[in-house]
Write a protein that holds these residues in place. Structure first.
Motif, PDB file in Angstrom:
ATOM      1  N   UNK A  46      55.782  62.560  40.285  1.00  0.00           N
ATOM      2  CA  UNK A  46      56.268  63.568  39.333  1.00  0.00           C
ATOM      3  C   UNK A  46      57.360  64.436  39.947  1.00  0.00           C
ATOM      4  N   UNK A  47      57.377  64.561  41.280  1.00  0.00           N
ATOM      5  CA  UNK A  47      58.364  65.410  41.942  1.00  0.00           C
ATOM      6  C   UNK A  47      59.761  64.808  41.891  1.00  0.00           C
ATOM      7  N   UNK A  48      59.861  63.515  41.596  1.00  0.00           N
ATOM      8  CA  UNK A  48      61.164  62.865  41.527  1.00  0.00           C
ATOM      9  C   UNK A  48      61.833  63.057  40.172  1.00  0.00           C
ATOM     10  N   UNK A  49      61.076  63.574  39.192  1.00  0.00           N
ATOM     11  CA  UNK A  49      61.654  63.843  37.885  1.00  0.00           C
ATOM     12  C   UNK A  49      62.560  65.074  37.959  1.00  0.00           C
ATOM     13  N   UNK A  50      63.465  65.186  36.987  1.00  0.00           N
ATOM     14  CA  UNK A  50      64.375  66.329  36.959  1.00  0.00           C
ATOM     15  C   UNK A  50      63.609  67.646  36.901  1.00  0.00           C
ATOM     16  N   UNK A  51      62.547  67.683  36.114  1.00  0.00           N
ATOM     17  CA  UNK A  51      61.773  68.912  35.953  1.00  0.00           C
ATOM     18  C   UNK A  51      60.846  69.172  37.127  1.00  0.00           C
TER      19      UNK A  51
END
Length: 348
Positions: free
Chosen positions: A150-155
């Protein structure tokens, strides 16, 4: 007479609640639903990712905080629509400015205690209002600081930074760059204890940095320089806490980060990353070449030519450097011709 809501610390919350768009089949507005869910959260949570990642990244965000603050305080001329009435007269203690300027946080309900999530903390989070497709799933979810895809997402980067600034039970609004809709709502219901980076052993930091580097290279090859840059940046933040001169991986990470920054249109940052490499290895070919490209993009043609000529002095058959130097020479001639024409008009 109705009294203002009271925060968990016993302080009155004088801010006006954000008005959210109602749906015909709903009897309660979203703000009421958020607080009811916080009191009685569902038992099911979403577990995202398991690979360990460091906590932060170092990419500079070009968005300043002044515009974001003015929008939060209602000073912006642009309306957020009838569903977004922003509270005026905020106290300074109600606002938190992200150091890199990527967002401004307005505290709606203060949390309790002094502890905040750290590396490895499992956070129970309630999120609402993210632009469609750019945020975590609305409702309750579980996110682990420093771990998970999830940390690789923009948000992901913004959410993680915000969580690291929150206390248990805190509810906040986030004003995001380029987001003209209602502010995003984020609630931290609870979290487990984690560790600060200084609490990690040297071997643990190096292992986490290697994993970040490998993941960054994978993302870069897949055509995702932004995600790769975040990985390289997080790895560097871990290694920078080690005693000097630090492991040799720092040189590779700075060089890789420069490549990402060039692709992202950040020549100034790319040149700075190359400077870090060349401080340790003055003849590093990739760093010299990338700094030459960055200097050319910044219009510093003499510096660009000097770096590219040094590359060719070490590797005369380097075709990329030959082509880039040719472009710099042509650009320099055009610049000189334009200057000469201007002088003729001035004195002719």
């Amino acid at each position: 007479m109705e009294t203002p809501p009271v925060s968990p610390m016993g302080e009155k919350d004088t801010s006006q609640p954000q008005q959210w768009e109602k749906k015909p089949w709903e009897n309660l507005d979203s703000t009421t639903q958020i607080r009811q869910q916080l009191q009685d959260p569902p038992s099911e949570t979403l577990h995202l990712g398991v690979s360990p990642d460091p906590v932060t990244q170092i990419l500079e965000n070009t968005q300043g905080t002044e515009k974001l603050v003015s929008e939060l305080e209602g000073d912006s001329d642009k309306s957020h629509g009838s569903t977004s009435k922003v509270t005026e007269g905020l106290q300074a203690s109600d606002l938190w400015y992200c150091p890199d300027g990527s967002f401004v946080k307005k505290i709606i309900i203060r949390g309790h205690g002094l502890d905040k999530p750290k590396l490895g903390s499992r956070c129970r989070v309630l999120a609402f209002g993210f632009p469609f497709g750019s945020g975590p799933p609305e409702g309750w979810t579980e996110l682990t600081v420093g771990q998970g895809a999830w940390r690789e997402e923009t948000w992901g980067e913004i959410v993680e930074k915000c969580l690291e600034s929150m206390c248990q039970g805190e509810e906040a609004e986030l004003q995001l760059p380029g987001h003209s809709g209602p502010p995003v709502r984020l609630t931290l219901a609870s979290f487990t204890q984690g560790r600060d980076s200084w609490e990690l052993e040297t071997s643990e930091k190096e292992a986490l940095a290697r994993e970040e580097r490998a993941r960054g290279t994978e993302l870069f090859r897949a055509g995702n320089p932004e995600g790769a840059a975040r990985c390289y940046g997080r790895a560097l933040r871990l290694l920078l806490t080690l005693p000097p001169p630090g492991p040799p991986e720092r040189t590779v990470l700075h060089a890789n980060l420069a490549a990402c920054q060039l692709l992202l249109g950040q020549p100034q940052l790319a040149a700075q990353s190359c400077d870090r490499v060349l401080e340790r290895e003055p003849d590093h070919l990739k760093a010299l070449y990338r700094r030459g490209v960055a200097q050319a993009a910044l219009g510093n043609l003499e510096k660009a030519a000097a770096d590219l000529k040094k590359v060719l002095a070490i590797d005369p058959q380097n075709r990329a450097a030959q082509e880039e130097l040719r472009k710099v020479v042509i650009q320099g001639k055009k610049q000189d011709a334009g200057l000469a024409q201007g002088l003729r008009k001035m004195f002719g």
